[in-house]
Design an enzyme around this catalytic site. Structure first.
Site, PDB file in Angstrom:
ATOM      1  N   LYS A 118      -2.108  -4.926 -14.189  1.00 48.93           N
ATOM      2  CA  LYS A 118      -1.772  -4.017 -13.061  1.00 48.93           C
ATOM      3  C   LYS A 118      -2.987  -3.571 -12.771  1.00 48.93           C
ATOM      4  O   LYS A 118      -3.918  -3.211 -13.437  1.00 48.93           O
ATOM      5  CB  LYS A 118      -0.942  -2.640 -13.752  1.00 48.93           C
ATOM      6  CG  LYS A 118      -0.866  -1.833 -12.384  1.00 48.93           C
ATOM      7  CD  LYS A 118       0.226  -0.657 -13.095  1.00 48.93           C
ATOM      8  CE  LYS A 118      -0.028   0.534 -11.842  1.00 48.93           C
ATOM      9  NZ  LYS A 118       0.883   1.555 -12.176  1.00 48.93           N
TER      10      LYS A 118
ATOM     11  N   LYS B 109       1.601   7.360   1.888  1.00 47.28           N
ATOM     12  CA  LYS B 109       0.924   8.454   0.913  1.00 47.28           C
ATOM     13  C   LYS B 109      -0.449   9.168   1.907  1.00 47.28           C
ATOM     14  O   LYS B 109      -0.842  10.160   1.462  1.00 47.28           O
ATOM     15  CB  LYS B 109       0.313   7.814  -0.331  1.00 47.28           C
ATOM     16  CG  LYS B 109       1.459   7.376  -1.063  1.00 47.28           C
ATOM     17  CD  LYS B 109       0.808   6.617  -2.251  1.00 47.28           C
ATOM     18  CE  LYS B 109       1.662   6.006  -3.485  1.00 47.28           C
ATOM     19  NZ  LYS B 109       1.454   4.901  -4.212  1.00 47.28           N
TER      20      LYS B 109
HETATM   21  C1  LIG Z   1      -2.867   6.217  -5.878  1.00 50.44           C
HETATM   22  C2  LIG Z   1      -1.710   6.919  -5.295  1.00 50.44           C
HETATM   23  O1  LIG Z   1      -0.736   7.116  -6.186  1.00 50.44           O
HETATM   24  C3  LIG Z   1      -0.350   6.868  -7.133  1.00 50.44           C
HETATM   25  C4  LIG Z   1       0.206   5.614  -7.359  1.00 50.44           C
HETATM   26  C5  LIG Z   1       1.701   5.316  -7.271  1.00 50.44           C
HETATM   27  C6  LIG Z   1       2.294   4.104  -6.965  1.00 50.44           C
HETATM   28  O2  LIG Z   1       1.746   3.016  -6.926  1.00 50.44           O
HETATM   29  O3  LIG Z   1       3.752   4.292  -7.109  1.00 50.44           O
HETATM   30  C7  LIG Z   1       2.355   6.675  -7.429  1.00 50.44           C
HETATM   31  C8  LIG Z   1       1.896   7.885  -7.538  1.00 50.44           C
HETATM   32  C9  LIG Z   1       0.665   7.993  -7.969  1.00 50.44           C
HETATM   33  O4  LIG Z   1       0.359   7.518  -9.195  1.00 50.44           O
HETATM   34  C10 LIG Z   1      -2.104   7.617  -4.044  1.00 50.44           C
HETATM   35  O5  LIG Z   1      -1.292   8.524  -3.821  1.00 50.44           O
HETATM   36  O6  LIG Z   1      -3.173   7.224  -3.672  1.00 50.44           O
END
Ligand SMILES: C=C(O[C@@H]1C=C(C(=O)O)C=C[C@H]1O)C(=O)O
Length: 488
Positions: free
Chosen positions: A245, A477
């Protein structure tokens, strides 16, 4: 009233003086710097106003946790991390200082600290470090991050600390062997006089308002084409078995005709993301800030609390659609797998430092205004005498922001992401003199300098990820900060 206030001030000044003299004697006899802190009750504060209205040339820090603990650090009694070059700029940032090294240095300083505090003040009201770390100390090369080194933990001269409606002020100086403490005392007095004026009220409504009012220009630093190519390369590497991953991130820059209002951004985030930790660090001419849903680790009363946060889906526009999307996330094989990878890594990283770990078998839903996430709380009891910084060393970067295996994922990010992450996705937080404290993962964040804000967002990539869907997820995000800047 006036007489009473004056008597109190004189009393405080005499206590500060006495503390400084005692610290100086200790520093001279031990040959090491000695930290001295005076704690006093404070009137209720508006943490955002205290952060933004202090003079810009001061080092400033803000932490406002979802549990309502608020910390505002002003000025710098001492900073741990690589030393800056002239003008407060860090060059050739290879200068890697790990959380564990900072922990060792802080243990020594904290052990010898002198604290004069009322008996009813909370244990953490005293000398305390606020700051953070870059996501990848080997990557910090872009000028945009010039005032943010690999690690920077600051012992503020003035620390305002609020828990609910009780507030405290900790004033700190450092006595250096063989030096006259008068200069330090004078500087502390100057700052107290400058900063402890009541904050002007009524300048800014509590919420709303755009931070970059008109003609906002958006520039992609990793547009759709570039993103697709990067994600496809990651998928190929995963299918080849080089990694399991990897979390890939992109960035956008938005700028307007006037300087960004940091106050508006912070107020917007505080109002819109109450379950998140609000943070801001102002070093040199830039402010790094955000509202993150992700705790990296909290150490309190020897209890460790962390969380796995991975797996995301958008919110629905109607209650029915929202519930259906939440259900789809909970049932999604891909997201469950992405999430399980994080839970497994947290378990492996924490097991050696914990007596017992409590991890629910099933993830639950954590919903923000813009997204639903899968979340699993992880709790345990500390086995040895690790500080929260030692736990940061064990945990960062978790596969929620790095990948698995860690080294391969970091190497992939380093060679494929076009934009330096700087402090985005790095650990930010605080540590008190007993070594307890809390660090968050600096997500949903951006770097603001003058008229420009650079915002970051990333997504976990697995073998069956779809580049377009991941691009859309990264856009979600970006929303908290984009909305704060551009208006909803
Ligand atoms: C990398 C980020 O978020 C991360 C990645 C996530 C995912 O891939 O689902 C969820 C939450 C965070 O751990 C971000 O917000 O930039």
């Amino acid at each position: 009233m006036t007489t009473r206030a004056r008597t109190l001030d004189l009393g405080l000044d005499a206590r500060l003086h006495a503390l400084a003299r005692q610290a100086q004697r200790q520093a001279d006899s031990s040959g090491r710097p000695v930290v001295a802190t005076l704690v006093e009750p404070s009137p209720v504060q508006d943490p955002i106003a205290r952060f933004v209205r202090a003079p810009v040339e001061l080092t400033r820090a803000l932490w406002w946790g979802a549990d309502s603990l608020a910390l505002v650090g002003l000025g710098e009694a001492l900073a741990l991390g690589p030393a800056p070059c002239a003008g407060g700029v860090y060059q050739g940032h290879g200068l890697d200082v790990s959380p564990a090294e900072i922990a060792r240095e802080w243990r020594r300083l904290a052990a010898g600290a002198l604290v004069d505090a009322p008996s009813d003040s909370p244990a953490l009201a005293g000398p305390l470090l606020l700051g953070g770390f870059a996501f990848d100390p080997l990557r910090l090369t872009e000028p945009a991050w010039r005032s943010f080194p690999a690690a920077r933990l600051v012992l503020p001269r003035l620390l305002l600390l609020g828990e609910g409606d009780r507030w405290w002020l900790a004033s700190t100086l450092v006595a250096w062997p063989g030096r006259d403490p008068a200069g330090e005392l004078e500087e502390l007095r100057r700052l107290r006089a400058l900063l402890l004026q009541p904050a002007p009220s009524g300048c800014m409504p509590a919420t709303n308002g755009r931070a970059l009012p008109v003609e906002v220009v958006r520039r992609e630093l990793c547009g759709p084409e570039r993103w697709r190519a990067m994600v496809e390369r990651a998928i190929t590497a995963i299918r080849r078995g080089e990694l399991a991953k990897v979390v890939l991130a992109r960035a956008v820059e938005v700028s307007g005709p006037e300087p960004v209002s940091v106050e508006r951004v912070l107020r917007w985030l505080a109002a819109g993301y109450p379950g998140c930790t609000l943070f801001a660090f102002s070093y040199g001419d830039a402010v790094f800030l955000g509202a993150t849903p992700e705790r990296l680790v909290r150490l309190h009363a020897r209890r460790i609390e962390t969380m796995a946060l991975a797996g995301s889906i958008r919110r629905g526009t109607t209650p029915e659609e929202d519930a259906a999307l939440a259900g789809a996330l909970l049932a999604s094989e891909k997201d469950r797998q992405e999430h399980a990878v994080v839970v497994d890594e947290l378990r492996a990283a924490l097991a050696p430092a914990c007596r017992a770990l409590e991890i629910p078998r099933e993830p639950s839903l954590l919903s923000m205004r813009n997204v639903h996430h899968l979340a699993t709380p992880v709790r345990g009891e500390l086995a040895g005498d690790s500080t929260v910084l030692d736990l940061v060393e064990r945990l960062h970067p978790t596969p929620a922001v790095g990948g698995v295996p860690r080294a391969a994922a970091l190497a992939f990010i380093r060679s494929h992401e076009p934009v330096d992450r700087g402090w985005y996705a790095g650990p930010v937080g605080w540590v008190d003199r007993s070594g307890e404290g809390e660090f968050a993962v600096a997500l949903r964040s951006g770097l603001i300098r003058g008229r420009t804000a650079r915002l970051y967002a990333g997504c976990g990539i697995l073998a069956d990820s779809d580049p377009e869907a991941e691009y859309a997820e990264s856009e979600l995000k970006l929303q908290p900060l984009l909305r704060a800047l551009e208006g909803a």
